[in-house]
Scaffold this motif. Structure first.
Motif, PDB file in Angstrom:
ATOM      1  N   HIS A   1     -13.857  12.329  16.913  1.00 57.77           N
ATOM      2  CA  HIS A   1     -13.175  13.664  18.407  1.00 57.77           C
ATOM      3  C   HIS A   1     -14.136  14.401  18.756  1.00 57.77           C
ATOM      4  O   HIS A   1     -14.370  14.776  19.695  1.00 57.77           O
ATOM      5  CB  HIS A   1     -11.971  14.315  17.307  1.00 57.77           C
ATOM      6  CG  HIS A   1     -11.559  15.743  18.598  1.00 57.77           C
ATOM      7  ND1 HIS A   1     -11.858  16.539  18.599  1.00 57.77           N
ATOM      8  CD2 HIS A   1     -11.045  15.021  19.295  1.00 57.77           C
ATOM      9  CE1 HIS A   1     -11.797  17.345  19.566  1.00 57.77           C
ATOM     10  NE2 HIS A   1     -10.505  16.234  20.257  1.00 57.77           N
ATOM     11  N   GLU A   2     -14.825  14.966  17.405  1.00 65.44           N
ATOM     12  CA  GLU A   2     -15.938  16.041  17.934  1.00 65.44           C
ATOM     13  C   GLU A   2     -16.855  15.554  18.842  1.00 65.44           C
ATOM     14  O   GLU A   2     -17.217  15.779  19.271  1.00 65.44           O
ATOM     15  CB  GLU A   2     -16.506  16.780  16.240  1.00 65.44           C
ATOM     16  CG  GLU A   2     -15.358  17.112  15.562  1.00 65.44           C
ATOM     17  CD  GLU A   2     -14.432  18.536  16.310  1.00 65.44           C
ATOM     18  OE1 GLU A   2     -14.014  19.303  15.392  1.00 65.44           O
ATOM     19  OE2 GLU A   2     -15.256  19.061  17.043  1.00 65.44           O
ATOM     20  N   ALA A   3     -17.452  14.296  18.176  1.00 64.11           N
ATOM     21  CA  ALA A   3     -18.313  13.096  19.666  1.00 64.11           C
ATOM     22  C   ALA A   3     -17.858  13.130  20.663  1.00 64.11           C
ATOM     23  O   ALA A   3     -18.917  13.255  21.313  1.00 64.11           O
ATOM     24  CB  ALA A   3     -18.847  12.604  18.242  1.00 64.11           C
ATOM     25  N   GLY A   4     -16.419  13.220  20.754  1.00 62.05           N
ATOM     26  CA  GLY A   4     -16.542  12.822  22.333  1.00 62.05           C
ATOM     27  C   GLY A   4     -15.521  13.741  22.575  1.00 62.05           C
ATOM     28  O   GLY A   4     -16.494  14.200  23.026  1.00 62.05           O
ATOM     29  N   THR A   5     -14.050  13.475  22.692  1.00 62.02           N
ATOM     30  CA  THR A   5     -13.244  14.686  23.975  1.00 62.02           C
ATOM     31  C   THR A   5     -13.770  16.173  23.105  1.00 62.02           C
ATOM     32  O   THR A   5     -13.349  16.956  24.450  1.00 62.02           O
ATOM     33  CB  THR A   5     -11.460  14.297  24.155  1.00 62.02           C
ATOM     34  OG1 THR A   5     -11.462  14.611  22.174  1.00 62.02           O
ATOM     35  CG2 THR A   5     -11.883  13.005  24.829  1.00 62.02           C
ATOM     36  N   GLY A   6     -13.786  15.936  21.710  1.00 66.87           N
ATOM     37  CA  GLY A   6     -14.196  17.915  21.635  1.00 66.87           C
ATOM     38  C   GLY A   6     -14.916  18.390  22.011  1.00 66.87           C
ATOM     39  O   GLY A   6     -15.278  19.882  21.628  1.00 66.87           O
ATOM     40  N   GLN A   7     -16.338  17.902  22.872  1.00 65.30           N
ATOM     41  CA  GLN A   7     -17.523  18.538  22.981  1.00 65.30           C
ATOM     42  C   GLN A   7     -17.153  19.153  24.556  1.00 65.30           C
ATOM     43  O   GLN A   7     -17.292  19.916  24.786  1.00 65.30           O
ATOM     44  CB  GLN A   7     -18.456  17.410  23.637  1.00 65.30           C
ATOM     45  CG  GLN A   7     -18.631  17.126  21.852  1.00 65.30           C
ATOM     46  CD  GLN A   7     -20.364  16.177  21.802  1.00 65.30           C
ATOM     47  OE1 GLN A   7     -20.463  15.619  23.181  1.00 65.30           O
ATOM     48  NE2 GLN A   7     -20.579  15.711  21.577  1.00 65.30           N
ATOM     49  N   SER A   8     -16.354  18.919  25.442  1.00 60.95           N
ATOM     50  CA  SER A   8     -15.653  19.451  26.565  1.00 60.95           C
ATOM     51  C   SER A   8     -14.431  20.540  25.837  1.00 60.95           C
ATOM     52  O   SER A   8     -14.065  20.447  27.017  1.00 60.95           O
ATOM     53  CB  SER A   8     -14.945  17.833  26.978  1.00 60.95           C
ATOM     54  OG  SER A   8     -13.687  17.384  26.369  1.00 60.95           O
ATOM     55  N   GLY A   9     -14.129  20.405  24.870  1.00 59.13           N
ATOM     56  CA  GLY A   9     -13.024  21.896  24.753  1.00 59.13           C
ATOM     57  C   GLY A   9     -11.647  21.234  24.401  1.00 59.13           C
ATOM     58  O   GLY A   9     -11.251  22.109  24.415  1.00 59.13           O
ATOM     59  N   GLU A  10     -11.323  19.782  24.678  1.00 56.03           N
ATOM     60  CA  GLU A  10     -10.104  18.946  24.776  1.00 56.03           C
ATOM     61  C   GLU A  10      -9.610  19.271  23.266  1.00 56.03           C
ATOM     62  O   GLU A  10     -10.598  18.874  22.354  1.00 56.03           O
ATOM     63  CB  GLU A  10      -9.674  17.632  25.109  1.00 56.03           C
ATOM     64  CG  GLU A  10      -8.497  17.411  25.001  1.00 56.03           C
ATOM     65  CD  GLU A  10      -8.501  15.709  25.745  1.00 56.03           C
ATOM     66  OE1 GLU A  10     -10.108  15.479  26.492  1.00 56.03           O
ATOM     67  OE2 GLU A  10      -7.690  15.363  25.168  1.00 56.03           O
ATOM     68  N   ARG A  11      -8.547  19.849  22.627  1.00 56.46           N
ATOM     69  CA  ARG A  11      -7.853  19.891  21.385  1.00 56.46           C
ATOM     70  C   ARG A  11      -7.464  18.692  21.038  1.00 56.46           C
ATOM     71  O   ARG A  11      -6.812  18.621  21.947  1.00 56.46           O
ATOM     72  CB  ARG A  11      -6.954  20.730  21.326  1.00 56.46           C
ATOM     73  CG  ARG A  11      -5.992  21.247  20.052  1.00 56.46           C
ATOM     74  CD  ARG A  11      -5.464  22.479  20.420  1.00 56.46           C
ATOM     75  NE  ARG A  11      -4.224  23.042  19.434  1.00 56.46           N
ATOM     76  CZ  ARG A  11      -5.222  23.310  18.261  1.00 56.46           C
ATOM     77  NH1 ARG A  11      -6.539  24.403  18.726  1.00 56.46           N
ATOM     78  NH2 ARG A  11      -4.558  24.512  16.742  1.00 56.46           N
ATOM     79  N   PRO A  12      -7.811  18.928  20.098  1.00 58.29           N
ATOM     80  CA  PRO A  12      -7.454  17.544  19.361  1.00 58.29           C
ATOM     81  C   PRO A  12      -6.089  17.072  19.171  1.00 58.29           C
ATOM     82  O   PRO A  12      -4.917  18.180  19.430  1.00 58.29           O
ATOM     83  CB  PRO A  12      -7.575  17.271  17.630  1.00 58.29           C
ATOM     84  CG  PRO A  12      -7.948  18.686  17.654  1.00 58.29           C
ATOM     85  CD  PRO A  12      -8.630  19.232  18.509  1.00 58.29           C
ATOM     86  N   PRO A  13      -5.918  15.978  18.838  1.00 56.89           N
ATOM     87  CA  PRO A  13      -4.164  15.540  19.474  1.00 56.89           C
ATOM     88  C   PRO A  13      -3.676  16.230  17.486  1.00 56.89           C
ATOM     89  O   PRO A  13      -4.317  16.576  16.753  1.00 56.89           O
ATOM     90  CB  PRO A  13      -3.615  14.189  19.014  1.00 56.89           C
ATOM     91  CG  PRO A  13      -5.199  13.757  17.899  1.00 56.89           C
ATOM     92  CD  PRO A  13      -5.960  14.653  18.880  1.00 56.89           C
ATOM     93  N   SER A  14      -1.879  16.960  18.099  1.00 53.76           N
ATOM     94  CA  SER A  14      -1.552  17.722  16.434  1.00 53.76           C
ATOM     95  C   SER A  14      -1.570  16.188  15.312  1.00 53.76           C
ATOM     96  O   SER A  14      -1.638  17.008  14.417  1.00 53.76           O
ATOM     97  CB  SER A  14      -0.124  17.495  16.969  1.00 53.76           C
ATOM     98  OG  SER A  14       0.705  16.627  17.460  1.00 53.76           O
ATOM     99  N   ASP A  15      -1.269  15.223  15.442  1.00 56.93           N
ATOM    100  CA  ASP A  15      -1.251  13.836  14.879  1.00 56.93           C
ATOM    101  C   ASP A  15      -2.552  14.394  13.791  1.00 56.93           C
ATOM    102  O   ASP A  15      -2.322  14.222  12.607  1.00 56.93           O
ATOM    103  CB  ASP A  15      -1.111  12.757  15.113  1.00 56.93           C
ATOM    104  CG  ASP A  15      -1.089  11.770  14.195  1.00 56.93           C
ATOM    105  OD1 ASP A  15      -2.047  11.275  13.669  1.00 56.93           O
ATOM    106  OD2 ASP A  15       0.061  11.355  13.180  1.00 56.93           O
ATOM    107  N   LEU A  16      -3.779  14.603  14.134  1.00 48.72           N
ATOM    108  CA  LEU A  16      -5.069  14.639  13.706  1.00 48.72           C
ATOM    109  C   LEU A  16      -4.697  16.257  12.676  1.00 48.72           C
ATOM    110  O   LEU A  16      -4.719  16.040  11.459  1.00 48.72           O
ATOM    111  CB  LEU A  16      -5.942  14.730  14.335  1.00 48.72           C
ATOM    112  CG  LEU A  16      -7.650  14.716  14.097  1.00 48.72           C
ATOM    113  CD1 LEU A  16      -7.543  13.792  12.637  1.00 48.72           C
ATOM    114  CD2 LEU A  16      -8.224  14.203  14.789  1.00 48.72           C
TER     115      LEU A  16
END
Length: 777
Positions: A623-638
């Motif tokens: 997540h941090e290397a993917g969608t997290g870099q654009s500021g997208e919040r991780p899914p609640s399950d994670l």
């Protein structure tokens, strides 16, 4: 008047001013002031504040000439103050919902006891011994109000309450709060001791067939003017606010139902009484309609109670068609009829009547039973999870991690069931375009995630797929799959099990070992090891490459596996998966870890938990290397899985400190400061300074608005930073993620191996766990 005085007067008169708040003693001086004040649109102080002020002044103790504290005197001033409090409550029509919301238990207890006293209820008399039918209407109503409040307070005290955040510590305030807490506890203790009597009083009230009356401001004034007229107008059938029998019974039934429902947690037979009272309340509400001004019932809460009772004690004369979906699911779970649960969930995908949270709780319960050794539930878990996933897709939510895990090794049966659920969950004639689009995108994604073209053709040739996707889209999808999987031979039966790969001795050991070093395909690794062990039983193939590194906390458990093939396979899969994660090849790392998880689940709960922990760390990195870099919040399950790891208390499970550190860094990056400050377990803080640093960073960020409160936190934060920065440059992080801390500080501070998370929210880089190589080993 001078010019200066005139200017001041003009400035003062032109400035708007807030009318001053009326003080409590002014109501003593002017008899008619209270009614004028309460008639205002927004009186200040509010009615409930006036009740508190009046009773507080009336209950103040006095001090005699010897400086001894005496009980509050029973003089005219205090009697008038108590009467004023009663008149304010009468203005509010004795609405317990309003009074309970704004008044503390001690204050409301004092108010209702004053009502009993003024209503001629002899002090010390047990209410259960009094015949409500023979009492004056206002007296009977006062008894009912007190006993309704008593059981409502008992029920309310059983609910968990989030504690309010305390402000700056003040000794006088803390003492007052402690006194009020002790007084509340004492009152609750008495109420609970008398609970059975209160229930009997209310049950007796349901047998009354006459209207009752409650005191108004007028009847209270009459009592104050002529207290000796016991048999006067205040006790006749026309005095006070009329409470119709149906209204009184409706309120009493609801409160009794809540009391019985609360008792049902220790005695399930009482749920039947609760069910009877709640359904009677619904009938009375229908009879009363909207004409009542006195009877107020929270109908949403009542509906929830009725639904819960339907599940816990379904009516014996109800057929399966008449039961609610909740009741049907509950009955199926109790009887072990899990296939019917699946049918109910498929039907619910069309109606959306069951909340998603309820469906997820059913799946969690089934997973728990499966983990306790009921292997027959594995198939049911997949089916329920598939139903929930289709429901999520239809409502535009993301696919759950559980579904991805259960669908890692698809087979024909799973594909067939998934297609059946999708077909039965969509009414193509009535479905909206967005719903159809969601389903089409889901089927395309499932195809893209499959490696076997035979399964892709099963989906792409299905009627639903053909209806939802155009010919061009389907052709493009199949072409993409062909290009991605050129080695697939549709004439060969697909491999259905991780162990069904034949061994061959057609190549020499050296060539196989070379292939073993280069391969990152878990299936190919398994086949090579089978062939190698078929050629010789004397070698330990996990030692083929000196670059295969497994943390020491894990290696002891893995090397203790008795079966040589299994030991080599687990060791190599984990080593390669960790390396792929290090070089950010997350897709191969996930495949390797998933295969290792499938393998160890069959014989080692300890290693299973180890693999789940490593997959959590991998998901964080992904997540941090993917969608997290654009500021997208991780899914609640994670986020929930991260919290679950930090709170894990499983004994004898080997843990890498680096995972806890990455979890804390992850929570910091996404500003979960409240959780880190209050709920990180103590043993993690004591054993890992990086976790302590993360907690203190969160606490400091949380307390920044108040500089006085954050000084202590900032001091603790600095001490931990000094401890971590005092690492000798000659010490490196080991395979288990630990950092060796020197006992004495060097003259120059060492460089931290890990940069800190900035308060602005920059990503915390991952810990260095092993050397990074440019190619797969």
């Amino acid at each position: 008047m001078s010019a200066e005085a005139a200017d001041r007067e003009a400035a003062t008169s032109s400035r708007p001013c807030t009318p001053p708040q009326t003080s409590w003693f002014e109501f003593l001086l002017e008899e008619s002031l209270l009614e004028k004040h309460l008639r205002k649109p927004c009186p200040d102080p509010a009615p409930v504040q006036l009740i508190v002020q009046f009773l507080e002044q009336a209950s103040k103790p006095s001090v005699n000439e010897q400086n001894q504290v005496q009980p509050p005197p029973d003089n005219k001033r205090n009697r008038i103050l108590k009467l004023l409090a009663l008149k304010v409550a009468a203005h509010l029509k004795w609405d317990l919902d309003i009074l309970e919301k704004s008044l503390s238990v001690p204050v409301l207890n004092m108010l209702l006891n004053e009502l009993l006293c003024i209503s001629k209820v002899p002090p010390g008399t047990k209410h259960v011994d009094m015949d409500l039918a023979t009492l004056p209407p206002t007296t009977a109503m006062a008894i009912l109000l007190y006993n309704r409040w008593a059981i409502r307070t008992i029920v309310q005290s059983s609910f968990p309450v989030k504690q309010a955040k305390p402000g700056p510590p003040q000794l006088s305030v803390m003492n007052q709060m402690q006194q009020e807490k002790e007084l509340t506890e004492n009152i609750l203790k008495v109420l609970k001791e008398q609970a059975s009597d209160s229930i009997l009083v209310l049950e007796a009230a349901l047998k009354l067939n006459k209207d009752l009356y409650v005191h108004t401001m007028r009847t209270l004034d009459l009592l104050a003017v002529e207290p000796g007229m016991v048999n006067g107008e205040t006790e006749s059938s026309t005095a006070g606010l009329k409470i119709r029998t149906e209204e009184m019974q409706c309120q009493v039934c609801y409160d009794l139902g809540a009391a019985y429902f609360q008792q049902g947690s220790t005695n399930s037979a009482v749920y039947e009484n609760a069910r009877e009272k709640f359904f009677r309340t619904k009938e009375l509400i229908a009879e009363i309609g909207s004409l009542s001004l006195h009877c107020t019932i929270d109908e949403k809460r009542l509906a929830g109670y009725c639904q819960a009772c339907d599940v816990l004690v379904p009516s014996s004369d109800s057929t399966s068609q008449q039961l609610t979906p909740y009741s049907q699911v509950h009955i199926c779970l109790r009887s072990g009829n899990y296939q019917d649960v699946v049918k109910i969930f498929i039907e619910d995908n069309l109606t959306f009547s069951l909340p998603v949270q309820f469906r997820q709780s059913v799946l969690r319960e089934l997973f728990q039973k499966a983990q306790q050794g009921n292997e027959a539930l594995d198939e049911i878990c997949f089916k329920v999870c598939a139903c929930n996933t289709v429901r999520d897709i239809l409502e535009g939510r993301a696919i759950s991690v559980q579904f991805n895990q259960l669908f890692l090794r698809p087979n024909k049966e799973k594909i067939d069931f998934l297609l059946e659920v999708c077909s039965r969950s969509v009414n193509l004639e009535k479905a909206s375009d967005s719903l159809k689009g969601n389903m089409a995108a889901f089927l395309k994604n499932v195809c893209l995630g499959l490696e076997d073209l035979q399964y892709v053709f099963m989906i792409s040739s299905h009627e639903l797929f053909i209806t939802l996707l155009k010919d061009e889209e389907r052709k493009l999808l199949v072409d993409q799959m062909r290009k991605r999987s050129p080695r697939v031979n549709l004439c060969i039966k697909p491999v259905t099990s991780f162990y069904d790969i034949p061994a061959s001795a057609s190549v020499n050991i050296g060539q196989l070992e070379h292939q073993l070093i280069l391969s990152v395909d878990p299936w190919r690794i398994r086949q090579i090891l089978i062939e190698l062990h078929g050629m010789t039983s004397e070698r330990q193939f996990w030692t083929v490459s000196n670059k295969w590194e497994v943390p020491s906390v894990y290696s002891g458990v893995i090397l203790g596996i008795k079966d040589n093939l299994t030991r080599d396979l687990v060791y190599i899969l984990m080593a390669k998966g960790l390396h792929c994660s290090t070089v950010k090849d997350f897709s191969h790392a996930k495949q390797l870890f998933a295969a290792c998880l499938e393998l160890v689940t069959e014989f080692s709960p300890k290693l299973r938990q180890v693999m789940l922990n490593e997959m959590l760390l991998l998901d964080i990195h992904t997540h941090e290397a993917g969608t997290g870099q654009s500021g997208e919040r991780p899914p609640s399950d994670l986020i929930s899985r991260v919290r679950g790891y930090l709170e894990m208390r499983l004994p004898d499970i080997p843990l890498r400190q680096v995972i806890a550190e990455e979890c804390v860094a992850f929570m910091l990056n996404w500003r979960e400061n409240e959780y880190l400050t209050l709920q990180v377990p103590a043993f993690l803080l004591q054993n890992n300074p990086y976790v302590k640093l993360g907690q203190l960073l969160a606490a400091t960020c949380k307390e920044l608005p108040g500089p006085k409160e954050s000084r202590r936190t900032a001091k603790d934060l600095w001490e931990v930073v000094v401890q971590i920065c005092s690492v000798s440059s000659q010490h490196k992080r080991g395979n288990d993620g630990r950092v060796s801390l020197i006992k004495q500080r060097e003259s120059t501070l060492g460089i931290m191996y890990r940069s800190l998370v900035l308060i602005s929210g920059l990503t915390w880089p991952p810990l260095e766990t092993s050397s990074v190589y440019k190619c797969y080993f």
